[in-house]
Write an enzyme that holds these catalytic residues in place. Structure first.
Site, PDB file in Angstrom:
ATOM      1  N   CYS A  96       0.744  -1.168  -0.123  1.00  0.00           N
ATOM      2  CA  CYS A  96      -0.011   0.020   0.009  1.00  0.00           C
ATOM      3  C   CYS A  96       0.853   1.334   0.142  1.00  0.00           C
ATOM      4  CB  CYS A  96      -0.997  -0.050   1.268  1.00  0.00           C
ATOM      5  SG  CYS A  96      -2.005  -1.550   1.273  1.00  0.00           S
TER       6      CYS A  96
ATOM      7  N   ARG B 121       2.229   0.828  -5.539  1.00  0.00           N
ATOM      8  CA  ARG B 121       2.174   0.163  -4.462  1.00  0.00           C
ATOM      9  C   ARG B 121       0.917  -0.329  -4.132  1.00  0.00           C
ATOM     10  NH1 ARG B 121       6.720   0.350  -1.349  1.00  0.00           N
ATOM     11  NH2 ARG B 121       5.676  -0.435   0.535  1.00  0.00           N
TER      12      ARG B 121
ATOM     13  N   TRP C 248      -3.599  -2.162  -1.633  1.00  0.00           N
ATOM     14  CA  TRP C 248      -3.680  -3.420  -2.376  1.00  0.00           C
ATOM     15  C   TRP C 248      -4.364  -4.156  -1.308  1.00  0.00           C
ATOM     16  CZ3 TRP C 248      -0.911  -8.084  -1.214  1.00  0.00           C
ATOM     17  CH2 TRP C 248      -0.919  -8.835  -2.321  1.00  0.00           C
TER      18      TRP C 248
ATOM     19  N   GLY D 171       0.025  -3.623   5.696  1.00  0.00           N
ATOM     20  CA  GLY D 171       0.216  -5.162   6.212  1.00  0.00           C
ATOM     21  C   GLY D 171      -0.861  -5.683   6.792  1.00  0.00           C
TER      22      GLY D 171
ATOM     23  N   GLU E 122      11.398 -16.498 -16.245  1.00  0.00           N
ATOM     24  CA  GLU E 122      11.187 -15.071 -15.974  1.00  0.00           C
ATOM     25  C   GLU E 122      10.665 -14.455 -17.295  1.00  0.00           C
ATOM     26  OE1 GLU E 122      11.489 -11.177 -14.764  1.00  0.00           O
ATOM     27  OE2 GLU E 122      11.554 -12.838 -13.895  1.00  0.00           O
TER      28      GLU E 122
ATOM     29  N   HIS F 232       8.687 -35.288 -20.603  1.00  0.00           N
ATOM     30  CA  HIS F 232       8.091 -35.686 -19.363  1.00  0.00           C
ATOM     31  C   HIS F 232       6.646 -35.004 -18.881  1.00  0.00           C
ATOM     32  CE1 HIS F 232      11.646 -38.125 -18.770  1.00  0.00           C
ATOM     33  NE2 HIS F 232      12.310 -37.114 -19.088  1.00  0.00           N
TER      34      HIS F 232
END
Length: 627
Positions: free
Chosen positions: A2, A27, A76, A103, A493, A516
């Site tokens: 956040c 964020r 968030w 948090g 990535e 596989h």
């Protein structure tokens, strides 16, 4: 995660906060809110809106605010849907206390039941709301006992009841021109100006106003008033923290004419690699200088192994670093997801060195892994992009990547800067352990010095090709990425970049694992991206290349559509596959820094074609500061 920005001072508070939140929106962008107060008001005025920050700006245009102090938040979501009701700031029953929080409060249900029994009414689904009510109750209890307490004392008592992780900003209408901030886990930055003070969850939110900042440590509290900043611990004892003067220019955090931050940061990679290398190598002697390391050379030389912990993109860098270190230093390396490290009951080894890799230096899982390593007796080294970040402060040494601020949520230049730092560490270890003589070291450093120019060539010559490929493949539902050896982490990535920003399902696989299982997925609708570069000076690389050609033929025999990343001069692949992206030749250990660039560009252009929010992909945030 956040974004938090708070201000006490003579400026108009709302523009300061909104500007700061805009710089921190990477964020969190599920909802946004602001609380403003003044000495003349008995309450705090709050405006909130679901969705991105511009929605809050529209609310403020319709219902303006003015005041002398305030705090804002971009969220968030962790607890509760991204609605106006669940947006921060959150209030107590009286509306005179507000809290913003980054948090997770792990014991919030127990606290909520306790506070509900005491008569508190809750109106949201969040864990954060209980903090405001808890502070209210602490003050009410003190007043009932005939000993009223200041806001900072109430916050100290309240935070001792919380378990989990939190960065807090707290206001009270009863104590104007004051913000109380506290940290346990997620970052808190305090900015010091002339007659004004700031609080934020990250440097860019306040860098346009001051370069002088305190970085709070876990268990720190800051009280911001018109008189300045006072720092204490959670028991109220005064503490001292050194002011950090931020060197990088806020202009670096602007888009600079690029359509998105991500594209700008892709193009900044040559500079980031040069800056991460600058001053750390000698082209004359081949020596590597890692001056931030506080582990002496003898300890590095005699380490029994290296345990690396990282998350996401940094974990992929760690996998590449394993190849580099084991090859150049002949030192065993284990790589763990930081989120899993302490749960596998790792075996103590005081002679093993811990290595943490994190762009922000504040990733909660990585910090938890670091503390586990330290508890087991290992010394730790951090690779991160933020000076004085928590991971560096707790480590015995740091290797800072000089990538500059990375705003796009999907990491690009931080990744290649991490690969650069890992290569430098591998060189250093190889030299200390007697595995690299000066001539070989000089040759490897010369190869590294050529990488930025090779990336610039890829950016100039392959961007248009990647944009065209995006037109052909943007409607695909799935992608498969393949690589062998040190190229396998780059396949991972590349797949991560695509899924993060385009929302296309993508997997990275070792090319040798095709038979596989993944062969079952291949048909004419599946694009398969294959890393098929070759270092002609390296027999092992040539062998891997030949085996990769066999994997490509397995794909084409099943009508799979192949996009191959190949070395310039390779004429074989053009006869085998539909699309080839050529990149300049490089030694095997440095080719990942170059071959990731077209994969970043491909992901970027596919996401743009699909109309996705490239810089702020859904459900993600830049710095994950909760476990």
């Amino acid at each position: 995660m956040c974004g938090i920005v708070g201000y006490v001072g003579p400026k108009k508070v709302v523009p300061v906060i909104i500007e700061g939140l805009r710089r921190l929106e990477y964020r969190g962008y599920d909802s946004a809110g602001i609380a403003v107060g003044s000495p003349s008001s008995a309450t705090l005025d709050v405006r909130r809106a679901p969705g991105k920050l511009h929605n809050l700006e529209e609310v403020l245009a319709e219902h303006p605010l003015d005041g002398t102090f305030g705090i804002g938040h971009t969220r968030w979501a962790t607890h509760g849907r991204p609605t106006e009701e669940n947006a921060h700031p959150h209030r107590d029953c009286t509306g005179r206390i507000v809290v913003v929080h980054n948090g997770i409060v792990e014991n919030y249900l127990d606290l909520k039941r306790e506070l509900t029994a005491q008569g508190h009414k809750f109106v949201t689904e969040t864990d954060t709301e209980i903090i405001a009510h808890l502070i209210e109750q602490v003050q009410a209890d003190a007043e009932a006992a005939g000993a009223p307490i200041l806001l900072e004392v109430a916050v100290r008592r309240a935070v001792k009841r919380l378990t989990g992780a939190f960065a807090l900003g707290v206001l009270s209408a009863a104590e104007p021109d004051k913000i109380v901030a506290a940290r346990l886990g997620p970052p808190v930055v305090i900015g010091v100006g002339e007659g004004e003070s700031f609080v934020a969850s990250d440097v860019p939110g306040i860098l346009h106003h001051t370069r002088n900042m305190y970085f709070l440590a876990d268990g720190d509290m800051a009280i911001l008033t018109l008189a300045g900043v006072a720092l204490t611990d959670f028991d109220g004892n005064p503490i001292q923290r050194a002011i950090t003067h931020i060197q990088w220019d806020p202009i670096q955090a602007e888009k600079g004419g690029y359509k998105h931050f991500m594209l700008k940061e892709i193009w900044e990679q040559p500079r980031a690699i040069r800056d991460t290398t600058l001053g750390r190598v000698s082209l004359d002697s081949g020596k590597v200088f890692l001056d931030e390391m506080q582990i002496d050379d003898e300890e590095l030389a005699t380490a029994s192994s290296i345990n690396i912990a990282a998350c996401g993109t940094s974990w992929h860098a760690a996998l590449s670093g394993k190849y580099m270190i084991e090859r150049l230093a002949r030192l065993p390396v284990d790589v763990d997801y930081a989120s899993e490290y302490r749960y596998r009951n790792p075996i103590p080894d005081r002679n093993a060195m811990g290595l943490l890799i994190t762009q922000s230096g504040e990733t909660a899982d990585t910090l938890a892994a670091q503390r586990e390593m330290i508890s087991l007796g290992s010394k730790t080294v951090a690779i991160c992009n933020v000076v004085d970040a928590m991971v560096a402060r707790e480590a015995h040494g740091a290797i800072y990547t000089h990538a500059g601020p990375e705003i796009g949520v999907a990491s690009t230049k931080a990744f290649t800067a991490q690969l650069t730092a890992l290569f430098l560490l591998a060189l250093k270890l190889g030299q200390l352990r007697g595995r690299l003589d000066p001539a070989r070291s000089v040759a490897l450093i010369e190869e590294l010095s050529r990488v930025p120019a090779k990336i610039e060539e890829v950016l100039r010559s392959r961007s248009a090709q990647c944009e065209q490929l995006a037109k052909d493949f943007s409607t695909a539902r799935d992608f498969l990425y393949l690589g062998r050896g040190i190229h396998f982490p780059i396949a991972l990535e590349g797949a991560l970049k695509l899924k993060e920003i385009s929302y296309i399902h993508a997997e990275g696989y070792p090319a040798g694992e095709m038979k596989h299982g993944p062969n079952a997925l291949i048909d004419e609708t599946l694009p398969v991206v294959v890393l098929a570069t070759c270092d002609q000076s390296d027999p092992a690389s040539k062998l891997r290349y030949e085996k990769t050609l066999s994997n490509i033929q397995e794909v084409t025999a099943r009508s799979g559509r192949v996009i191959a990343v190949a070395t310039e001069g390779d004429t074989t692949l053009g006869n085998l596959v539909e699309h080839v992206i050529h990149i300049p030749p490089a030694i095997e250990m440095l080719s990942p820094l170059i071959e990731i660039v077209p994969l970043q560009l491909l992901a970027y252009y596919i996401a743009v074609r699909r109309g996705c929010d490239v810089d702020q992909p859904r459900n993600l945030a830049k710095s994950v500061t909760v476990e």
